[in-house]
Enzyme design. Structure first.
Site, PDB file in Angstrom:
ATOM      1  N   THR A  31      -9.314  -9.661   3.931  1.00  0.00           N
ATOM      2  CA  THR A  31     -10.028  -8.455   4.341  1.00  0.00           C
ATOM      3  C   THR A  31     -11.420  -8.537   3.743  1.00  0.00           C
ATOM      4  OG1 THR A  31      -8.050  -7.060   4.440  1.00  0.00           O
ATOM      5  CG2 THR A  31     -10.056  -5.923   3.943  1.00  0.00           C
TER       6      THR A  31
ATOM      7  N   ARG B 115       0.811  -4.516  15.098  1.00  0.00           N
ATOM      8  CA  ARG B 115       0.899  -4.163  13.680  1.00  0.00           C
ATOM      9  C   ARG B 115      -0.460  -3.665  13.182  1.00  0.00           C
ATOM     10  NH1 ARG B 115      -1.858  -5.770   8.750  1.00  0.00           N
ATOM     11  NH2 ARG B 115      -0.419  -5.462   7.029  1.00  0.00           N
ATOM     12  N   VAL B 116      -0.438  -2.564  12.451  1.00  0.00           N
ATOM     13  CA  VAL B 116      -1.665  -2.024  11.854  1.00  0.00           C
ATOM     14  C   VAL B 116      -1.461  -1.963  10.349  1.00  0.00           C
ATOM     15  CG1 VAL B 116      -3.104   0.046  11.663  1.00  0.00           C
ATOM     16  CG2 VAL B 116      -2.314  -0.718  13.914  1.00  0.00           C
ATOM     17  N   GLY B 117      -2.462  -2.422   9.600  1.00  0.00           N
ATOM     18  CA  GLY B 117      -2.355  -2.422   8.140  1.00  0.00           C
ATOM     19  C   GLY B 117      -2.967  -1.181   7.520  1.00  0.00           C
ATOM     20  N   ASP B 118      -3.252  -1.282   6.232  1.00  0.00           N
ATOM     21  CA  ASP B 118      -3.794  -0.138   5.482  1.00  0.00           C
ATOM     22  C   ASP B 118      -5.266   0.114   5.750  1.00  0.00           C
ATOM     23  OD1 ASP B 118      -4.167  -2.702   4.228  1.00  0.00           O
ATOM     24  OD2 ASP B 118      -4.965  -1.650   2.475  1.00  0.00           O
TER      25      ASP B 118
ATOM     26  N   THR C 251      -7.594  -4.278  -0.572  1.00  0.00           N
ATOM     27  CA  THR C 251      -7.160  -5.515   0.081  1.00  0.00           C
ATOM     28  C   THR C 251      -5.823  -5.950  -0.501  1.00  0.00           C
ATOM     29  OG1 THR C 251      -7.586  -7.867   0.371  1.00  0.00           O
ATOM     30  CG2 THR C 251      -8.641  -6.837  -1.530  1.00  0.00           C
ATOM     31  N   GLY C 252      -4.959  -6.446   0.346  1.00  0.00           N
ATOM     32  CA  GLY C 252      -3.639  -6.882  -0.111  1.00  0.00           C
ATOM     33  C   GLY C 252      -2.628  -6.647   0.991  1.00  0.00           C
TER      34      GLY C 252
ATOM     35  N   GLY D 172      -0.849  -4.843   3.303  1.00  0.00           N
ATOM     36  CA  GLY D 172      -1.157  -3.506   3.792  1.00  0.00           C
ATOM     37  C   GLY D 172       0.011  -2.540   3.788  1.00  0.00           C
TER      38      GLY D 172
HETATM   39  N1  ASP Z   1      -4.757  -5.272   3.750  1.00  0.00           N
HETATM   40  C1  ASP Z   1      -4.841  -6.160   4.875  1.00  0.00           C
HETATM   41  C2  ASP Z   1      -3.760  -5.816   5.849  1.00  0.00           C
HETATM   42  O1  ASP Z   1      -2.643  -5.603   5.437  1.00  0.00           O
HETATM   43  C3  ASP Z   1      -4.770  -7.594   4.525  1.00  0.00           C
HETATM   44  C4  ASP Z   1      -5.521  -8.025   3.297  1.00  0.00           C
HETATM   45  O2  ASP Z   1      -6.268  -7.258   2.705  1.00  0.00           O
HETATM   46  O3  ASP Z   1      -5.387  -9.173   2.883  1.00  0.00           O
HETATM   47  O4  ASP Z   1      -4.027  -5.809   7.024  1.00  0.00           O
END
Ligand code: ASP
Length: 312
Positions: free
Chosen positions: A181, A209-212, A231-232, A234
């Site tokens: 991200t 799929r939708v993340g955070d 970031t991480g 989600g």
């Molecule tokens: N947070 C992002 C998601 O889950 C991915 C990431 O930050 O690495 O879409």
């Protein structure tokens, strides 16, 4: 005095008091390029690009540019770089297609805009800003988002395989990034805070799929106290509502920026996730905690701080 008039007078007095006490020579900026770095790889190109961007953002913030404009511009440049899992560098989903998420939030007004599972546009963050500024809504997804972005004349990706493939094909190598991200948070000289985040999400994620990242409060948040970009993994950030939790901890538990940022992240980690966040508060303090192996990050302040790092 009528109730509304009294409320409005109180708001005006509060605003005047807040503005008066805010130092106008203070600014701060932090960027991230995701929490996916792995140890056996070097990130010199990414760090060099971030360093140059940081200098650019530092100069314009010092000259008085608004936090919202700076974070949107920084994220757009990170998207275009192809160096991170966002914009041009995004990874494909399980169907071999690119569905991107982005959001931004203006702390001074708490206006926000976001797009999710968006296909076919070069800068999801610009699309998110258009949602904020040109619609009565906060979040547009999928086909509706695409129709809106096309009508707004947003720059298109005509051939996704040619546009994304060179950057994202390197992701299939064993041990390479599986997610990533980009994000930016800033405090401008007027004391306003803003946050922006953009992502390609997880490699081979399920279509839809939708993340955070595009969920206001989960991966992106800004108010008068703090601006946060996460970031991480989600799913875990959504379940812990990490970005808004940083602000809640500062407000209700009276925690410092650093304690709040670390606490919100630790709560997410208890659910089994990893990742990190960048946050800036109204004083211009910056926190960049992460519980992953690394997090590409860069930060600068009006006190002369400049730093770019990937690992600890
Ligand atoms: N947070 C992002 C998601 O889950 C991915 C990431 O930050 O690495 O879409």
């Amino acid at each position: 005095m009528r109730r509304e008039a009294l409320a409005s007078a109180l708001r005006a007095a509060y605003h005047a008091a807040m503005t008066q006490t805010r130092k106008t020579d203070v600014w701060a900026l932090a960027l991230h390029g995701g929490a996916g770095p792995v140890r056996d790889k070097t990130y010199e190109r990414e760090e060099a690009h971030m360093r140059a961007l940081l200098e650019d953002g530092a100069a314009t913030l010092a000259a008085g540019e608004a936090a919202l404009d700076v974070v949107a511009r920084m994220v757009k440049a990170l998207e275009e770089s192809g160096l991170h899992i966002a914009g041009k560098g995004s990874s494909p989903n399980a169907d071999g297609e690119w569905e991107l998420d982005a959001a931004l939030m203006d702390g001074a007004t708490r206006r926000a805009g976001a797009v999710a599972a968006l296909r076919g546009f070069t800068s999801p963050i610009e699309c998110a800003r258009a949602v904020m500024e040109r619609t009565p809504h906060v979040l547009l997804v999928g086909a509706g988002a695409e129709k809106f972005c096309a009508a707004q004349g947003m720059a298109r990706v005509d051939d996704p395989h040619a546009y994304y493939a060179p950057a994202s094909s390197r992701l299939v190598a064993p041990g390479e990034l599986a997610h990533g991200t980009v994000g930016a948070v800033a405090r401008d000289r007027a004391g306003r805070l803003a946050a922006a985040t953009s992502t390609g999400g997880l490699l081979r994620k399920m279509p839809g799929r939708v993340g955070d990242c595009p969920l206001i409060g989960a991966g992106t948040w800004a108010d008068a106290r703090v601006a946060v970009s996460c970031t991480g993994q989600g799913e875990l950030f959504i379940r812990a509502n990490v970005a808004a939790d940083v602000s809640a901890r500062m407000l209700y538990a009276r925690q410092s920026l650093h304690a709040a940022a670390a606490g919100a992240l630790a709560d997410m980690a208890t659910l089994g996730g990893d990742g990190g966040l960048i946050a800036v508060d109204a004083e211009g303090d910056i926190a960049l905690p992460f519980v992953s192996e690394g997090m590409k990050r860069a930060w600068a302040t009006s006190a002369g701080v400049r730093d770019v790092r990937t690992f600890r």
